[in-house]
Design a protein around this motif. Sequence first.
Motif, PDB file in Angstrom:
ATOM      1  N   GLY A 786       0.810  -1.223   0.000  1.00  0.00           N
ATOM      2  CA  GLY A 786       0.000   0.000   0.000  1.00  0.00           C
ATOM      3  C   GLY A 786       0.838   1.264   0.000  1.00  0.00           C
ATOM      4  N   MET A 787       2.047   1.192   0.553  1.00  0.00           N
ATOM      5  CA  MET A 787       2.924   2.365   0.597  1.00  0.00           C
ATOM      6  C   MET A 787       3.423   2.728  -0.802  1.00  0.00           C
ATOM      7  SD  MET A 787       4.217   4.277   3.178  1.00  0.00           S
ATOM      8  CE  MET A 787       4.505   3.257   4.611  1.00  0.00           C
ATOM      9  N   GLY A 788       3.604   1.730  -1.642  1.00  0.00           N
ATOM     10  CA  GLY A 788       4.044   1.986  -3.019  1.00  0.00           C
ATOM     11  C   GLY A 788       5.538   2.221  -3.117  1.00  0.00           C
ATOM     12  N   PRO A 789       6.101   2.009  -4.335  1.00  0.00           N
ATOM     13  CA  PRO A 789       7.552   2.111  -4.509  1.00  0.00           C
ATOM     14  C   PRO A 789       8.049   3.530  -4.821  1.00  0.00           C
ATOM     15  CG  PRO A 789       6.546   1.267  -6.506  1.00  0.00           C
ATOM     16  CD  PRO A 789       5.421   1.518  -5.550  1.00  0.00           C
ATOM     17  N   GLU A 790       7.154   4.517  -4.795  1.00  0.00           N
ATOM     18  CA  GLU A 790       7.562   5.869  -5.211  1.00  0.00           C
ATOM     19  C   GLU A 790       8.682   6.428  -4.330  1.00  0.00           C
ATOM     20  OE1 GLU A 790       4.406   5.081  -4.480  1.00  0.00           O
ATOM     21  OE2 GLU A 790       3.662   4.760  -6.524  1.00  0.00           O
ATOM     22  N   CYS A 791       8.600   6.195  -3.043  1.00  0.00           N
ATOM     23  CA  CYS A 791       9.607   6.737  -2.111  1.00  0.00           C
ATOM     24  C   CYS A 791      10.487   5.628  -1.539  1.00  0.00           C
ATOM     25  CB  CYS A 791       8.926   7.500  -0.971  1.00  0.00           C
ATOM     26  SG  CYS A 791       7.962   8.921  -1.517  1.00  0.00           S
ATOM     27  N   GLU A 792      10.682   4.554  -2.312  1.00  0.00           N
ATOM     28  CA  GLU A 792      11.499   3.444  -1.830  1.00  0.00           C
ATOM     29  C   GLU A 792      12.974   3.709  -2.106  1.00  0.00           C
ATOM     30  OE1 GLU A 792      11.985  -1.419  -2.234  1.00  0.00           O
ATOM     31  OE2 GLU A 792      10.459  -0.361  -3.408  1.00  0.00           O
ATOM     32  N   LYS A 793      13.800   3.403  -1.117  1.00  0.00           N
ATOM     33  CA  LYS A 793      15.254   3.518  -1.248  1.00  0.00           C
ATOM     34  C   LYS A 793      15.877   2.194  -0.816  1.00  0.00           C
ATOM     35  CE  LYS A 793      15.414   7.901  -2.451  1.00  0.00           C
ATOM     36  NZ  LYS A 793      15.949   8.322  -3.748  1.00  0.00           N
ATOM     37  N   VAL A 794      16.781   1.665  -1.636  1.00  0.00           N
ATOM     38  CA  VAL A 794      17.420   0.373  -1.357  1.00  0.00           C
ATOM     39  C   VAL A 794      18.937   0.528  -1.447  1.00  0.00           C
ATOM     40  CG1 VAL A 794      17.583  -2.061  -2.024  1.00  0.00           C
ATOM     41  CG2 VAL A 794      15.437  -0.822  -2.376  1.00  0.00           C
ATOM     42  N   ASP A 795      19.648  -0.061  -0.485  1.00  0.00           N
ATOM     43  CA  ASP A 795      21.106  -0.042  -0.525  1.00  0.00           C
ATOM     44  C   ASP A 795      21.627  -1.212   0.296  1.00  0.00           C
ATOM     45  OD1 ASP A 795      23.633   0.698  -1.171  1.00  0.00           O
ATOM     46  OD2 ASP A 795      23.488   2.755  -0.392  1.00  0.00           O
ATOM     47  N   GLU A 796      22.901  -1.530   0.109  1.00  0.00           N
ATOM     48  CA  GLU A 796      23.536  -2.632   0.835  1.00  0.00           C
ATOM     49  C   GLU A 796      24.660  -2.103   1.713  1.00  0.00           C
ATOM     50  OE1 GLU A 796      24.753  -5.561  -1.958  1.00  0.00           O
ATOM     51  OE2 GLU A 796      22.687  -6.139  -2.492  1.00  0.00           O
ATOM     52  N   TYR A 797      24.846  -2.756   2.875  1.00  0.00           N
ATOM     53  CA  TYR A 797      25.836  -2.300   3.848  1.00  0.00           C
ATOM     54  C   TYR A 797      26.588  -3.501   4.410  1.00  0.00           C
ATOM     55  CZ  TYR A 797      22.944   1.907   3.781  1.00  0.00           C
ATOM     56  OH  TYR A 797      22.246   3.008   3.381  1.00  0.00           O
ATOM     57  N   GLY A 798      27.845  -3.276   4.747  1.00  0.00           N
ATOM     58  CA  GLY A 798      28.636  -4.274   5.467  1.00  0.00           C
ATOM     59  C   GLY A 798      28.665  -3.908   6.940  1.00  0.00           C
ATOM     60  N   LEU A 799      28.242  -4.825   7.795  1.00  0.00           N
ATOM     61  CA  LEU A 799      28.174  -4.549   9.238  1.00  0.00           C
ATOM     62  C   LEU A 799      29.407  -5.050   9.977  1.00  0.00           C
ATOM     63  CD1 LEU A 799      24.427  -5.386   9.979  1.00  0.00           C
ATOM     64  CD2 LEU A 799      25.441  -3.249   9.196  1.00  0.00           C
ATOM     65  N   GLY A 800      30.407  -5.562   9.242  1.00  0.00           N
ATOM     66  CA  GLY A 800      31.644  -6.008   9.891  1.00  0.00           C
ATOM     67  C   GLY A 800      31.461  -7.348  10.581  1.00  0.00           C
ATOM     68  N   VAL A 801      32.383  -7.645  11.477  1.00  0.00           N
ATOM     69  CA  VAL A 801      32.389  -8.939  12.182  1.00  0.00           C
ATOM     70  C   VAL A 801      31.396  -8.877  13.350  1.00  0.00           C
ATOM     71  CG1 VAL A 801      33.781 -10.579  13.488  1.00  0.00           C
ATOM     72  CG2 VAL A 801      34.783  -9.366  11.542  1.00  0.00           C
ATOM     73  N   ARG A 802      30.511  -9.856  13.413  1.00  0.00           N
ATOM     74  CA  ARG A 802      29.537  -9.969  14.504  1.00  0.00           C
ATOM     75  C   ARG A 802      29.558 -11.394  15.033  1.00  0.00           C
ATOM     76  NH1 ARG A 802      27.109  -4.907  15.929  1.00  0.00           N
ATOM     77  NH2 ARG A 802      27.335  -3.613  14.076  1.00  0.00           N
ATOM     78  N   GLU A 803      29.236 -11.551  16.307  1.00  0.00           N
ATOM     79  CA  GLU A 803      29.219 -12.886  16.907  1.00  0.00           C
ATOM     80  C   GLU A 803      28.148 -13.759  16.272  1.00  0.00           C
ATOM     81  OE1 GLU A 803      30.914 -14.796  19.181  1.00  0.00           O
ATOM     82  OE2 GLU A 803      32.427 -13.284  18.816  1.00  0.00           O
ATOM     83  N   SER A 804      27.004 -13.135  15.921  1.00  0.00           N
ATOM     84  CA  SER A 804      25.903 -13.910  15.346  1.00  0.00           C
ATOM     85  C   SER A 804      24.975 -12.963  14.609  1.00  0.00           C
ATOM     86  CB  SER A 804      25.121 -14.634  16.451  1.00  0.00           C
ATOM     87  OG  SER A 804      24.542 -13.692  17.329  1.00  0.00           O
ATOM     88  N   LEU A 805      24.055 -13.546  13.840  1.00  0.00           N
ATOM     89  CA  LEU A 805      23.045 -12.730  13.169  1.00  0.00           C
ATOM     90  C   LEU A 805      22.128 -12.052  14.185  1.00  0.00           C
ATOM     91  CD1 LEU A 805      21.731 -14.642  10.014  1.00  0.00           C
ATOM     92  CD2 LEU A 805      23.085 -12.571  10.118  1.00  0.00           C
ATOM     93  N   THR A 806      21.864 -12.735  15.303  1.00  0.00           N
ATOM     94  CA  THR A 806      21.002 -12.152  16.342  1.00  0.00           C
ATOM     95  C   THR A 806      21.562 -10.829  16.827  1.00  0.00           C
ATOM     96  OG1 THR A 806      20.337 -14.372  17.045  1.00  0.00           O
ATOM     97  CG2 THR A 806      19.961 -12.571  18.606  1.00  0.00           C
ATOM     98  N   GLU A 807      22.882 -10.785  17.047  1.00  0.00           N
ATOM     99  CA  GLU A 807      23.519  -9.542  17.498  1.00  0.00           C
ATOM    100  C   GLU A 807      23.370  -8.441  16.455  1.00  0.00           C
ATOM    101  OE1 GLU A 807      27.933  -7.690  18.145  1.00  0.00           O
ATOM    102  OE2 GLU A 807      27.730  -9.862  18.329  1.00  0.00           O
ATOM    103  N   ALA A 808      23.565  -8.786  15.169  1.00  0.00           N
ATOM    104  CA  ALA A 808      23.461  -7.789  14.104  1.00  0.00           C
ATOM    105  C   ALA A 808      22.034  -7.252  13.994  1.00  0.00           C
ATOM    106  CB  ALA A 808      23.899  -8.413  12.776  1.00  0.00           C
ATOM    107  N   VAL A 809      21.032  -8.147  14.036  1.00  0.00           N
ATOM    108  CA  VAL A 809      19.631  -7.730  13.947  1.00  0.00           C
ATOM    109  C   VAL A 809      19.270  -6.811  15.105  1.00  0.00           C
ATOM    110  CG1 VAL A 809      17.243  -8.560  14.050  1.00  0.00           C
ATOM    111  CG2 VAL A 809      18.919  -9.771  12.650  1.00  0.00           C
ATOM    112  N   SER A 810      19.671  -7.201  16.318  1.00  0.00           N
ATOM    113  CA  SER A 810      19.376  -6.403  17.506  1.00  0.00           C
ATOM    114  C   SER A 810      20.022  -5.023  17.420  1.00  0.00           C
ATOM    115  CB  SER A 810      19.859  -7.143  18.752  1.00  0.00           C
ATOM    116  OG  SER A 810      19.627  -6.397  19.909  1.00  0.00           O
ATOM    117  N   ALA A 811      21.260  -4.961  16.912  1.00  0.00           N
ATOM    118  CA  ALA A 811      21.967  -3.679  16.814  1.00  0.00           C
ATOM    119  C   ALA A 811      21.243  -2.724  15.869  1.00  0.00           C
ATOM    120  CB  ALA A 811      23.401  -3.917  16.341  1.00  0.00           C
ATOM    121  N   VAL A 812      20.804  -3.219  14.711  1.00  0.00           N
ATOM    122  CA  VAL A 812      20.119  -2.348  13.744  1.00  0.00           C
ATOM    123  C   VAL A 812      18.765  -1.891  14.272  1.00  0.00           C
ATOM    124  CG1 VAL A 812      19.189  -2.209  11.402  1.00  0.00           C
ATOM    125  CG2 VAL A 812      21.331  -3.414  11.811  1.00  0.00           C
ATOM    126  N   ILE A 813      18.033  -2.796  14.933  1.00  0.00           N
ATOM    127  CA  ILE A 813      16.734  -2.426  15.517  1.00  0.00           C
ATOM    128  C   ILE A 813      16.922  -1.328  16.558  1.00  0.00           C
ATOM    129  CG2 ILE A 813      14.835  -3.249  16.961  1.00  0.00           C
ATOM    130  CD1 ILE A 813      15.067  -5.954  15.569  1.00  0.00           C
TER     131      ILE A 813
END
Length: 886
Positions: A786-813
């Motif tokens: 419903g939001m539509g792609p008009e204002c969509e922005k996509v990019d990729e990032y390197g988050l470096g070394v993390r102990e686990s995916l859980t840590e990376a997800v929690s950090a971004v949140i």
Amino acid sequence: MAQPLIKKDDDRDDEAEYSPFLGIEKGAVLQEARVFHDPQLDPRRCSQVITKLLYLLNQGESFTKVEATEVFFAVTKLFQSKDIGLRRMVYLIIKELSPSSDEVIIVTSSLMKDMNSKSDMYRANAIRVLCRIIDGTLLTQIERYLKQAIVDKNPVVASAALVSGIHLLQTNPEIVKRWGNEVQEAVQSRAALVQFHALALLHQIRQNDRLAVSKLVTSLTKGTVRSPLAQCLLIRYTCQVIRETGVNTPTGDRPFYDYLEGCLRHKAEMVIFEAARAITELSGVTNRELTPAITVLQLFLSSSKPVLRFAAVRTLNKVAMTHPLAVTNCNIDMESLISDQNRSIATLAITTLLKTGNESSVDRLMKQITNFMSDIADEFKIVVVDAIRSLCLKFPLKYRSLMNFLSNILREEGGFEYKKAIVDSIVILIRDIPDAKESGLFHLCEFIEDCEFTYLSTQILHFLGDEGPKTSDPSKYIRYIYNRVILENATVRSSAVSTLAKYGALVESLKPRVFILLNRCLFDSDDEVRDRATLYLNTLRGDGSEAETNSEAKEFLFGSLDVPLVNLEKSLKNYEPSEEAFDIDSVPKEVKSQPLAEKKATGKKQTGLGAPPAGPKPVVDAYEKTLSSIPEFSSFGKLFKSSAPFELTEAETEYAVNVVKHIFDGHVVFQYNCTNTIPEQQLENVTVIVDPSEAEGFEELAVKPLTALPYDSPGQTYVAFEKPEGLAFGKFSNTLRFIVKEVDTSTGDVEDDGVEDEYQLEDVEIVAADYMLKIGVSNFRNAWEGMGPECEKVDEYGLGVRESLTEAVSAVINILGMQPCEGTEVVPSNSRSHTCLLSGVFVGNVKVLVRLSFGIDGPKQVAMKLSVRSEDEAVSDAIHDIVASG
């Protein structure tokens, strides 16, 4: 003694087994215990009575203090008997009764005499009992005997002393730690159990010293351990050392890996399996390291022993989650296990095959699973369903055969959890594989024709309302939905009415037919069904014509709810009926959770805005009302967000201060909640001097001081800043400034003269999360589309070394401060990729949706793809700027 379970009689129609202890009562057994006082003891009779007492104790029967004492003193008389069997029963009952310290002295001398007896059986049992019942004072008296027992030639005595040491280490660690030399000598014993117990005790003594544990493992891995049990323990301790040491970076070798690999060639099966399992669980294990372990597990798959087959297939099942290619060589062996008599083995085999199989083997596996499913319990079926769902997402082109399989088992008998797992799997496949939508919806329609679970029927109807109107021919689903209005209970009928209304609102060609069906619902026996039909007819029809439904009506009826249900429920309960209608905009949009600072400060007495409110009124409402009443802040507009209180002082200091950050569209107000904890002082003209030198662009506008701050009476002082345009972050240093006046505690009089003083506080930071409200959406996919792609922005990032995916997800949140949706903040264990969905409202009331795709490789490098959709392109850019700078 207890007799084995026997048949009541020879009648084959009544072969019920019964226990010899059936129907015994505590009172009767205590009466029988009088035989302990007989001058001529009957060992067999006494043993039977002790057995009954032990049975009662192990069944949870409680003895009063008087009863336990009487039994204990009666049992002590049995030391007169020389019968070995009875003596062993006496040891058992004394351990179970756990006599008090003033009673222990009665048997201590007898037990110490047995501990030095010539009979090894007496010595071993006496050591176990003594160590169970004595305290630290008596332990020092027998310590010398225990040290001798540890190195005793008889393995039964030595094991008894070592096991007692393991128990005593919990209560008297200082004494046990002095036995190091004797325990070290026992580790070299030729007796298997002695070596096992000695190694366990030695590790527990040294477990807090990493260097000592490493030295122990290094010395023992050179081949001095003979006992298979001790070898298994040593493998576990070796894994612990490997985890703490990590990979040797210059050479790339893993310390002690050669030892683990060598254990794969041990003659004992338990050691081989323990080593193989340890290798598979190594952090960041490579395919080269896995190969020898997989090879021995593959051999176990064809073992004649069920326990080995089960252990091997369960381990391979876990490996398949992270290294499916490494397990593919075992597929032929595992296929033979699908018909295994042990259904646990068969289930693990089939789920492992589903994880490791290739696209060409899917059809063959489906045929084998079909015959297999009817023979296993629901909990195993759920595991298979989950595996099939994962396989379908892995090979989308095979969705037809997998979807047909799911629909077939959906029609079979099964419990709620099993049926729910199948329905959830079909729903996920419909959402993730566009080609599967039509057939998946048709299977769900067929299922609700004969569904016995109300919850599943309502969920499927809701899903049909979301997805059906988007298909090429929505009309074919109307018949199934209306059947529910005719045939089901009131709850399902209500859901069906709502689903019909969605088709009328979203598919113009179906509107006249839907109106006819909704009109029939006006005569339903249930008021909820009638009310829904009336609401939808009036809203969709508008002025009475069947014109195109306007977008506002659609949004009102079927749009995603942008306020948390718990907040809406609370606001409705607090709403008092009046001429003014309930305003949904007044419902707080942020998910309220108790902040850590409030949990820690529960011991402090707080009132006012610095503490959680006493009533159910939302905190933000109270803050907004207070701030709008202050003239200096009244022109700032509507309050966007208030943070949780953040402590600026340590606990138990003379002044307790916390801060709440109030965010407006163009301003930031710091509310400092102050408490004076010194009875002999009163603070006056209290202000906080805020230095924004590390917060570029922020300009101080107003300060509202606190006139007086008596003892234990919280008060507030405020400082307001104008924030620059766009995203603005920074650190603010704080100094509490005030005038101290002495107070006479006996009369409460305050002296006229005071002294100006200052108190340094912690810094406060404005971060990106302060500009975001945590607001969930009920259906992320619908909200995203419903939001539509008009204002969509996509990019990729390197988050470096993390102990686990859980840590990376929690950090971004945490950086974004947004609300996770649909439970996507939880990362499955051992997952190498994950998608997280976030929603929120940015300052200025701009709705934002974020889709995060994470991936992690061998060296724990985490990459992330960030997709943002919002109502303002500048906000989408701002979210990317936050992540890039964070």
